[in-house]
Design an enzyme around this catalytic site. Structure first.
Site, mmCIF file in Angstrom:
data_model
loop_
_atom_site.group_PDB
_atom_site.id
_atom_site.type_symbol
_atom_site.label_atom_id
_atom_site.label_comp_id
_atom_site.label_asym_id
_atom_site.label_seq_id
_atom_site.Cartn_x
_atom_site.Cartn_y
_atom_site.Cartn_z
ATOM 1 N N GLY A 1245 -50.475 -10.729 22.700
ATOM 2 C CA GLY A 1245 -51.709 -10.323 22.644
ATOM 3 C C GLY A 1245 -52.133 -9.138 23.243
ATOM 4 N N ARG A 1246 -53.286 -9.223 23.633
ATOM 5 C CA ARG A 1246 -53.765 -7.827 23.977
ATOM 6 C C ARG A 1246 -53.050 -7.389 25.305
ATOM 7 N NH1 ARG A 1246 -59.340 -6.088 22.562
ATOM 8 N NH2 ARG A 1246 -59.517 -4.230 23.740
ATOM 9 N N GLY A 1820 -60.837 -8.901 25.110
ATOM 10 C CA GLY A 1820 -59.127 -9.058 25.350
ATOM 11 C C GLY A 1820 -58.587 -10.341 24.961
ATOM 12 N N CYS A 1821 -57.401 -10.385 24.904
ATOM 13 C CA CYS A 1821 -56.728 -11.610 24.413
ATOM 14 C C CYS A 1821 -57.410 -12.718 24.967
ATOM 15 C CB CYS A 1821 -55.173 -11.413 24.586
ATOM 16 S SG CYS A 1821 -54.375 -10.243 23.504
ATOM 17 N N SER A 1822 -57.409 -13.849 24.122
ATOM 18 C CA SER A 1822 -57.824 -15.358 24.649
ATOM 19 C C SER A 1822 -58.733 -15.226 25.660
ATOM 20 C CB SER A 1822 -56.414 -15.965 25.162
ATOM 21 O OG SER A 1822 -55.408 -15.908 24.162
#
Length: 1913
Positions: A1245-1246, A1820-1822
């Protein structure tokens, strides 16, 4: 005045009256000229001197030898002086002497009077001297008190000093006729006067003078002068007079030559005086002990006194550091004391004192040992904390595991260095002390001991220590000894106190019958006690609380609540003292117990008063009690004991007064309260808080080495992990507890034989005990290497084989399970486990938790056997200890019925019943379990909260069994049971209708035969692939061969069992045999969805049976994988145990060289050795995979090679290499998989994992040379080298070069299957199998222990026969009863299940109730959390209410209104989110109808839930509820189990996509990486289309907001009448209004489905009517103008519903529940709300690249953000907490562009406490993902923002790549903020920006919005 001053005053007013003058001489009785001249003043003045007296005697002609005449004259003198004293006291009692002009003359006259009285004593006979000395003492005191009472202390001391100096000369205390108190009060007044004047040295001298005046009676009367000496010394410490502090009585009395025995007695009395002072007197006591031990040396022969002194020295050294003054420790001192006591000769005179002194020494041996262990534990924790701070923080791309990662504590893994063996050895001294005191107090009467008060206090401490160690029977014995001794002393209050403690313990043991006896005795003692004592009121209130608790246990709820109200309304409860605080905590815990009961049992008055205090739930009351107890600990001992992160002042424990006793009492109380709180939070599934409290408690127990509490909390933690499906962690905690109970490891060598120890302490000041600096270097870091539990716990794992030997796997061997041997012991076993009540209970709880773990892991037989054995043993444990309790209490009554294990037994029955429904083969004893469990619960008291949950679980099981019984009679269809309650019935698929969009490959005869033979088996075959020479061997699929059958038209030839979806258990059946051949390709074929505009093509048929053979048909992108909702069969690779510092669970494990196979360990029971087969050897070379990472803008050749038509047609060179295997065909990398982990726990992810690259852009700071070198480096290098492998360098002009490719990508979305050629053969069977592998693992994490569909035929046999017509009503009755048991404080999972089943059964018969139930079924845990937060805020306001009046003086009227409005707003929130106290009744229905009218206009709420008849499993029946203001609720039942695409298979495929996206991070080839991600993007697109067209189908219409068309209702009513003529039984046209509202959206197929479902009798006519009405509406209905609020359950929230075509262009947001929407409506009333006034873009705060590792993101946005007017922010660094709070509280817009959701900058708990004003955009991720663990609700930081009132939160549902999400963010912000005009809505541009990423579905569908629609100002 101080205490002594008050005593002086009382003595002055109660002094002896003036006796009448009775002359004894006849010469003075007759009047004469001389007597007439003797007038009062003249007489006094003339007799003021000896000369005057002689002159007067001569004048009166008194002969020189006239003794009688002289005596008469002195009588006259004393009478006159008495009259003067009385007159002076009466005159100045109400008048002020100070400032009076005659003050000096009065002082002089009083001094003269005292002198005359003293001089007149000379020459008197002894009898008369005693008489007039008494008068002199009274007069001197009264005259001095005149000045003392008016604070003229100098004058008072000058008068009393005259008298006190003469007392020693005349030996005043030698006259027994004079009460000592008359003489004492003069000294007391003198000392007090000096203290007031600050002349402390004079005060000490007066104390010494006082002591020496006692002379022969010094040992009898020394208590008071020594007590004043000690107080004066304490004053000297406060004033900083260190010289006086070091002075001792021995030094002051040295000049008076006291005998040694007297001096020893004086020193012991001085010690006692210091200990009675409520201040730190450690220095003074130490100095006295130095003198005492010097006098009582071993050579002196005073061994007994020396031993007593050494025990006192141990007490001082235990809490004070005198390392520089003495070489001995507290333990050395007490050991030496014990040695000396053994050598003291015994006699009848000293026998009792020796017993007491030895018991005291043994008690302090235990205390000193315990304090030493506690100090070591604190130091170890600080050391672990300091080392943890030095290590780099583990990094994850998202924040889903951040909060749970914070709770992982290395101290717990390294701090257990003890077990039951060491605990028994340590507690021997305490047991021996108790035995000695039992021997001492066995006889009647008062024992001759050194100090009875000390003995009583020591017995109380002993009892408190036993409570702390959770040994209630020994504590009972100790308190009974206290009762006996206090009764012998006539101390009624002490007796009552001990009896109250006995009652409390008996109630904790669930023994109310005995508790009542002792409580009645305590109440009787209180009636005789002194009511003026300070302790009386406390004991009186304590008895009321205990009586209320007893009533609760006896189910006399009305009487109990009345008593509790009486206590709560008593103002004494608010006293500020530790004992009152502890009583308050006890009251709060009892309040929580009452609140846990059904509200029907509680009176309205009680509820009103309790609610007024803010205690609306058991959690709030219990949390407040826990907080109060923690505050006492912080006040007493500081923060180190609890390991608190708060920075508190340096608090050192002061061992004075009752502090030692209260220390152990409050520690025991906080552990007990923590246990209750953890159980409660676990029950309501607030897991984060439960785990935090559990970890804090277990760490405290470890520091105290309280083994029973350690085991208790470890078992609780194992249960918490089990609830989250963390089986490995749960097993690890159970193994830790097992180690404590059964390990024979000896951690310390036996004590060596101690010889004589020369102890010579020297006087001096102690070292300060400063708290250690956490960052400082701490000694002893190697202590854990040589001893500790790690070597005992960890199963030894052999190292890896050599690399060249990895072509075959070793034979899998089952790991030997370590089990508690408790059940193997006989019932009367005398071992420590069986003979200890607490340990026996803990063993049973351990076994039950272990059994539930076995059931969750699939070991049904083992788990059920353990439960049944545990229940059987519970039946013997209770009676055994009931008899033991009767014998110990000795009251002659029958043995009580102990109910201590009732909750455990109830839980066991509930587990048995629920598991009977969990598997495909119902337990034959289901009815027996249900009957036994409900009968047992009927016999239990209702005050145990967990019993309600167990009862509800049993009723749920009974209702489920009844429904399944009905389903068995309806052809096995559970949906058919509830179908009659719904107005729309979906059409059943025809037998020949395929279940996929395309036909599956035809089966050959062999395959067909195999399916026929094996369709009903549950074996898990071991597949042997036939790898070709050019192929890379694949890992064997562990999915069951019968996992899914996707058949073609030839399915009609198969039996029903084969033609339908067949699911099997992961657990092998005992009689199942593994197949040696691979399964048929048809069973693993992956159906492909038809590309738009093209005909479906059948997959190529291959000639091999090898399911791993790579075919040539991968040209088509695999769409949604159709799989039934079966138990995931992908096993999870096990790790031996969590390391001391576990890696973060979301990060990918470091990549190792990839082997051609992966060795997994089944969670199910291990196979026998003969069944285990070796994995096949690899055919061909193996190579390692390096973790090379790409940005989504990776160099142009990668994407061109994927997307170019030329490239797709070119020969595929990878046919001979395994380098370019597509993502759906890749073998899983070996990695540690967390069971029950986050659904989106991805390292792609990020951000970056600890050993993988960042998904947001290229690696920062790496050069080309280093990267090339890194790629050549071997993958087994360390983490530092592995970091160099994180990226392949990107082309600088990548943006320009990708333009053409991007167009190709976007243009090829529909037909990409034709242009992307797979490079291997036989792939028609591959995607299905491998997606099962990658998806099954994720499913296993979410739903471990997931159940198989019920075998209804088996249920039909085991359940009793009941009339079918009443069976459904009976089942609904069970469900309603279960609902009523828990609705006031519901557990989330159980409550949700009950709500959904009740809604399913109610249907359209009562639309409002159905909608209410479904609205209640979501976000139950979130409601609990929000209620706790609101209560905390209200409590904080209430706590500061005392300062409100002062604060409001400086506030304006507007400020006052704002404060009042905030309080009112919080109260409204509390009422809104509170749970129903009345269950399911008309009040809830009416309240819900009112809530519907509060929905904001223009908003449509759609609640989507997934229902399953089986607990803990994912169903396929979708319930969709549509809620609008002014419209009746509409609920739709959409069964998808028999449809083309079951919803559970969509969820499974979504998990597979996320799993494969994560695995793609390990690709080394850029082209392969792009290929995989492109195919995942296409699969995501196909999934989204499937949601709309196949899952929702015609009912996608229900998601559209209502159009503003006044004619719509009329048309719906007309159509309703027409359809009723066609057989539709619905009466409300609201459903048809919803259909007509979506006229432009519905296709003819949708209309056909509607018609068949509404009017199955006349579907054709109904279709015509519907189509006619829809055509009419298509032209008249305008565009929908409102917004949609999606309320999704835990299963559905992860899907991108917003990206469906029907919702793509609409403003759509999400909310956890309807109540949150109503809470926003409350917030909108505030004028400053963004929802009300809009967003001011100039008030923006941004955080850009806070971790400083997203250079491309920073480069893209930095200059832009910094140039925006008014914007403030932080770039490239971590903002402070103040900046974070200001960003959310003071700004309108908050933009976060970094990793995750920023939880590392401000955690979710802190965010939830705020009142957020800003709209949050989290890129951001998730950042908007909810992690679903086990069967619990989803949890994520986005919910914290919503709980904080954030107007809108935009975040990502899953992990994303940096460049693509940056494109999305840039497109969104530029379009929205740059849009012309005011009031620009955000959500319009949220949807439009989805086209900006290169992967419009894999990335573009990720962003979703929580909250309400917002717009610019």
């Amino acid at each position: 005045m101080g205490e002594m001053g008050a005593q002086v005053g009382r003595a002055a007013h109660s002094g002896a009256s003036v006796p009448p003058f009775q002359p004894t001489s006849p010469h003075l009785c007759t009047p004469s000229a001389a007597m007439k001249r003797l007038k009062g003043a003249d007489f006094v003045s003339r007799t003021a001197s000896p000369e005057g007296t002689e002159e007067l005697l001569t004048e009166l002609s008194v002969p020189p030898d006239g003794v009688k005449q002289r005596l008469v004259l002195k009588q006259l003198l004393y009478h006159s002086l008495q009259l003067f004293t009385t007159m002076a006291c009466d005159t100045f009692r109400a008048s002020q002497v100070a400032g009076w002009s005659g003050q000096e003359q009065l002082t002089s006259g009083c001094q003269d009077t005292v002198m005359q009285l003293l001089e007149a004593l000379e020459g008197l006979p002894q009898g008369e001297q005693v008489k007039y000395l008494d008068i002199t003492a009274s007069c001197a005191f009264k005259l001095a008190y005149i000045f003392y009472s008016q604070n003229l202390h100098k004058e008072a001391s000058s008068i009393s000093e005259l008298f006190c100096k003469r007392l020693k000369k005349i030996d005043a205390f030698g006259f027994p006729e004079i009460p000592p108190e008359k003489l004492h009060r003069c000294f007391r007044l003198q000392v007090e006067s000096y203290r007031k004047l600050g002349r402390l040295e004079s005060a000490l001298a007066s104390c010494v003078q006082w002591l020496t005046s006692l002379q022969g009676r010094i040992r009898e009367l020394l208590a008071e002068p020594i007590g004043l000496w000690a107080r004066v010394k304490t004053d000297s410490v406060k004033q900083g007079a260190e010289g006086l502090q070091l002075r001792t009585l021995k030094e002051e009395l040295s000049a008076h030559h006291l005998d040694t025995d007297t001096l020893v007695a004086v020193l012991f009395a001085e010690l006692k005086a210091y200990k009675s002072i409520r201040a730190d007197t450690g220095q003074e006591r130490y100095n006295v002990l130095c003198d005492l031990l010097e006098i009582c040396s071993e050579d002196s022969g005073r061994l007994h006194e020396r031993a007593a002194g050494l025990v006192e020295l141990a007490q001082v050294l235990c809490y004070h550091n005198y390392a520089q003054q003495t070489d001995c420790s507290a333990l050395d001192s007490v050991h030496e004391a014990l040695r000396l006591l053994d050598s003291v000769p015994r006699s009848a005179e000293n026998q009792e004192q020796l017993l007491d002194d030895r018991a005291q020494a043994l008690l302090w041996l235990y205390i000193c040992t315990l304090e030493s262990k506690l100090e070591e534990g604190i130091a170890r924790e600080q050391r672990v904390k300091a080392l943890g701070q030095k290590n780099l923080e583990d990094f994850e791309p998202n924040d889903l595991n951040y909060e749970s990662g914070l709770q992982e504590d290395a101290f717990l893994n390294s701090g257990i260095s003890f077990n039951l063996v060491t605990e028994l050895a340590q507690s021997k001294s305490l047991d021996d002390a108790l035995a000695l005191w039992k021997q001492l107090l066995a006889s009647q009467g008062v024992p001759a001991v050194r100090s009875l008060e000390q003995t009583v206090a020591s017995l109380r401490v002993t009892a408190a220590l036993y409570r702390l160690m959770d040994e209630p029977l020994q504590a009972l014995e100790s308190y009974l000894l206290v009762r006996g001794l206090c009764r012998a002393l006539g101390d009624d209050l002490g007796t009552a106190s001990a009896l109250c403690q006995v009652t409390k313990l008996l109630l904790q043991l669930e023994c109310p019958s005995y508790a009542q006896l002792f409580l009645e005795e305590a109440e009787t003692c209180l009636q005789r006690a002194d009511r003026d004592s300070d302790s009386y009121l406390l004991l009186q209130q304590t008895c009321l609380v205990l009586r209320s608790q007893l009533y609760c246990a006896s189910h006399r709820i009305k009487d109990g609540t009345a008593l509790l109200l009486e206590v709560l309304q008593n103002p004494a409860l608010q006293k500020t003292a530790k004992v009152w605080y502890m009583l308050q905590a006890q009251v709060l815990q009892l309040t929580a117990t009452y609140l846990s009961l059904s509200p029907a049992h509680l009176s309205p008055e009680f509820r009103q008063h309790i609610f007024a205090q803010g205690w609306k739930t058991p959690e709030t009351a219990l949390s407040e009690a826990h907080k109060l107890l923690r505050s006492i600990i912080l006040l007493l001992m500081g923060s180190n004991v609890l390991g608190s992160h708060k920075s508190t002042a340096d608090i050192q424990f002061m061992d004075y007064g009752d502090n030692v006793l209260q220390k152990w009492q409050v520690l025991a109380d906080v552990l007990s309260c923590s246990e209750r709180l953890v159980v409660l939070l676990s029950r309501v599934e607030v897991m984060c808080k439960a785990k935090a409290f559990c970890l804090e408690a277990v760490k405290l127990a470890v520091k105290l080495q309280a083994i029973r509490w350690c085991v208790s909390f470890l078992v609780l933690k194992a249960q918490l992990e089990l609830q989250q499906s963390e089986l490995e962690l749960s097993h690890w905690n159970l193994q830790q507890a097992l180690f404590l109970l059964e390990s024979g490891t000896e951690f310390e060598a036996d004590e060596k034989q101690r010889g004589p120890l020369k102890i010579l302490p020297r006087k001096g000041k102690p070292e300060s005990r400063r708290q250690r600096d956490e960052g400082s270097e701490l000694p002893g870091e190697d202590e854990g290497f040589l001893k500790g539990p790690a070597l005992e716990f960890v199963a030894m794992v052999s190292g890896l084989e050599k690399a060249d030997d990895l072509s075959s796997s070793p034979q899998l061997k089952p790991k030997r399970k370590r089990r508690l041997a408790f059940l193997a012991h006989p019932a009367a076993c005398p071992c420590c486990l069986c003979s200890d009540l607490t340990l026996s209970s803990l063993c049973l709880r351990w076994l039950l938790c272990c059994a539930r773990g076995e059931l969750a892991a699939g070991s049904a037989a083992e788990g059920l056997g353990l439960i049944q054995a545990t229940l059987q043993r519970c039946g013997t444990v209770g009676p055994r200890f009931a008899v033991l309790l009767r014998d110990k209490l000795g009251n002659g009554h029958q043995a009580p019925a102990l109910k201590l294990l009732d909750d455990l037994v109830a839980t066991g029955y509930a587990t048995l019943a629920l598991h009977s429904l969990a598997g495909p083969w119902p337990e034959e004893k289901l009815e027996e379990h249900l009957k036994a469990g409900l009968s047992f619960l009927a016999s239990c008291s209702a005050h145990l909260p967990s019993l309600g949950v167990s009862r509800a679980s049993l009723l749920l099981a009974k209702a489920t069994a009844a429904v399944c019984r009905l389903a068995a009679g309806h052809g096995g269809s559970v949906d058919a049971v509830f179908a009659s309650a719904w107005a729309w019935q979906p059409a059943l698929p025809s037998p020949t209708e395929p279940k996929a969009a395309v036909a599956a490959p035809r089966m050959d005869k062999i395959q067909l035969k195999r399916l026929k033979n094996k369709a009903a088996t549950a074996a898990s075959p071991v597949l042997k692939p036939k790898a070709k020479k050019t192929q890379r061997a694949k890992p064997p699929s562990v999915a069951d061969s019968n996992d899914a059958f996707l058949v073609s038209d030839s399915d009609a030839e198969l039996p029903a069992a084969v033609g339908q979806t067949v699911t099997t258990s992961c657990t092998p059946r005992p009689n199942a045999r593994p197949r040696s051949k691979a399964r048929a390709r048809g069973s693993a074929a992956s159906p492909a969805r038809k590309p738009r505009g093209k005909k479906s093509q059948k997959a190529k048929h291959t000639d091999t049976d090898d399911v791993f053979a790579l075919g040539d048909s991968d040209s088509e992108v695999p769409p949604i994988v159709i799989r039934p909702a079966a138990a995931p069969c992908t096993p999870c690779q096990k790790s031996s145990r969590p390391p001391a510092k576990t890696c973060s669970r979301g990060a990918a494990m470091p990549l190792r060289p990839r082997a051609p196979f992966t060795v997994f360990s089944e969670a199910s029971p291990p196979l026998s050795k003969s069944q285990l087969l070796k994995a096949p050897k690899a055919r061909g070379k193996t190579r390692s995979r390096l973790a090379v990472t790409f940005s989504d803008d990776s160099d142009i050749e990668g994407l061109k090679s994927v997307l170019s038509p030329v490239a797709s047609k070119a020969p595929v060179p990878s046919c001979k290499t395994p380098q370019s295997v597509c993502c759906s065909q890749r073998a899983l990398l070996p990695r540690s998989v967390e069971v029950g982990g986050s659904q989106l726990s991805s390292s792609v992810g990020r951000g970056c994992g600890s050993s993988t690259r960042s998904r947001r852009g290229r690696r920062v700071g790496g050069t080309e040379k280093k990267e090339r070198a890194a790629r050549r480096a071997p993958s087994w290098k360390g983490d530092e080298e592995r970091e160099l492998l994180r990226a392949i360098e990107e082309e600088e002009k990548v943006e320009e070069q990708l333009d053409i490719s991007l167009e190709l990508l976007r243009a090829s979305e529909d037909g990409a299957e034709d242009r992307i050629q797979c490079r291997q053969e036989g792939a028609d069977t591959e995607p299905k199998v491998l997606r099962q592998e990658v998806g099954g693992e994720v499913l296993a994490q979410q739903r471990l222990g997931r159940t198989e569909p019920l075998c209804l035929s088996a249920l039909h046999k085991v359940l009793p026969t009941v009339d079918d017509t009443s069976l459904l009503d009976t089942a609904c009755g069970f469900l309603k009863s279960a609902f009523g048991c828990i609705s006031h404080c519901p557990p989330g999972t159980l409550y949700s299940q009950l709500c959904q089943l009740l809604a399913l059964a109610t249907g359209d018969q009562d639309p409002i109730t159905t909608a209410y139930l479904l609205a209640e079924s979501v976000s139950v845990t979130t409601r609990h959390q929000l209620l706790s937060i609101v209560h905390r805020k209200l409590h904080k306001e209430k706590k500061s209410a005392a300062d409100v009046a002062e604060q409001l003086q400086g506030l304006t009227l507007q400020d006052k209104d704002t404060a009042s409005h905030h309080h009112h707003h919080l109260t409204e929130l509390q009422d809104l989110f509170s749970f129903s106290p009345t269950g399911l009744g008309p009040q809830e229905r009416s309240s819900f109808s009112e809530q519907l009218q509060q929905i904001p206009a223009g908003m449509t709420v759609c609640v989507l839930t997934l229902v399953s008849i089986q607990p803990t499993s994912v169903g396929d029946t979708l319930l969709l509820t549509r809620l609008e203001r002014g419209s009746a609720p509409v609920t739709l039942r959409i069964p998808t189990a028999l449809s083309k695409t079951p919803l559970s298979s969509v969820l499974s495929d979504f998990d597979s996509i996320q799993k494969e996206q994560k695995d793609a991070s390990s690709y080394t080839d850029k082209r392969e990486w792009w290929l995989c991600r492109f195919k995942l993007d296409q699969r995501m697109k196909s999934l989204i289309e499937t949601l709309e067209t196949q899952v929702l189908g015609c009912w996608k219409a229900a998601l559209l907001p209502a159009a503003q068309d006044p004619l719509l209702a009329e048309e719906a009513a007309r159509l309703c009448a027409q359809l009723q003529q066609c057989g539709w039984w619905g009466k409300d046209p609201t459903l048809l209004k919803v259909v007509l509202n979506a006229a432009a959206l519905l296709s003819p197929a949708d209309v056909r489905a509607l018609a068949v479902g509404l009017c199955p009798a006349q579907p054709s006519r109904a279709q015509l009517l519907l189509q006619e009405a829809l055509d009419k509406q298509k032209n008249g209905t305008g565009e929908p103008g409102g917004s949609v609020i999606l309320v999704l359950d835990k299963h559905l929230q992860k899907l991108p519903w917003e990206s469906m075509a029907c919702l793509r262009d609409l403003p759509v947001t999400r909310l956890p529940s309807l109540r949150f929407l109503l809470s926003y409506a409350l917030t909108q009333r505030q004028a400053n709300s963004v929802l009300c006034r809009g967003i001011d873009p100039s008030r923006t705060f941004y955080i850009l690249n806070p971790q400083n590792n997203l250079s491309s993101t920073e480069e893209r946005f930095r200059s832009w953000f910094e140039s925006e007017p008014g914007w403030r922010g932080v770039t490239g660094s971590v903002p402070s907490q103040e900046q974070m709070q200001a960003a959310l509280l003071e700004h309108d817009l908050y933009i976060y562009a970094g990793h995750g959701a920023g939880a590392r900058l401000m955690d979710g708990q802190t965010i939830a406490q705020l009142q957020c004003r800003a709209v949050a955009l989290l890129f951001g991720c998730s950042s908007a993902a909810l992690a679903v663990r086990g069967s619990l609700e989803g949890a994520g930081i986005v919910l914290k923002y919503i709980m904080a009132g954030c107007p809108l939160v935009l975040g990502n549902l899953w992990d994303v790549t940096d460049r693509d999400i940056d494109r999305y963010a840039e497109a969104l912000l530029r379009a929205w903020l740059g849009a012309p005009g005011p009031g620009v809505p955000l959500l319009r541009y949220v949807a439009e920006a989805r086209r900006a990423p290169r992967l419009q579905h894999l990335i573009g569908a990720a962003p979703v919005a929580y909250g309400l629609p917002v717009a610019l100002r």
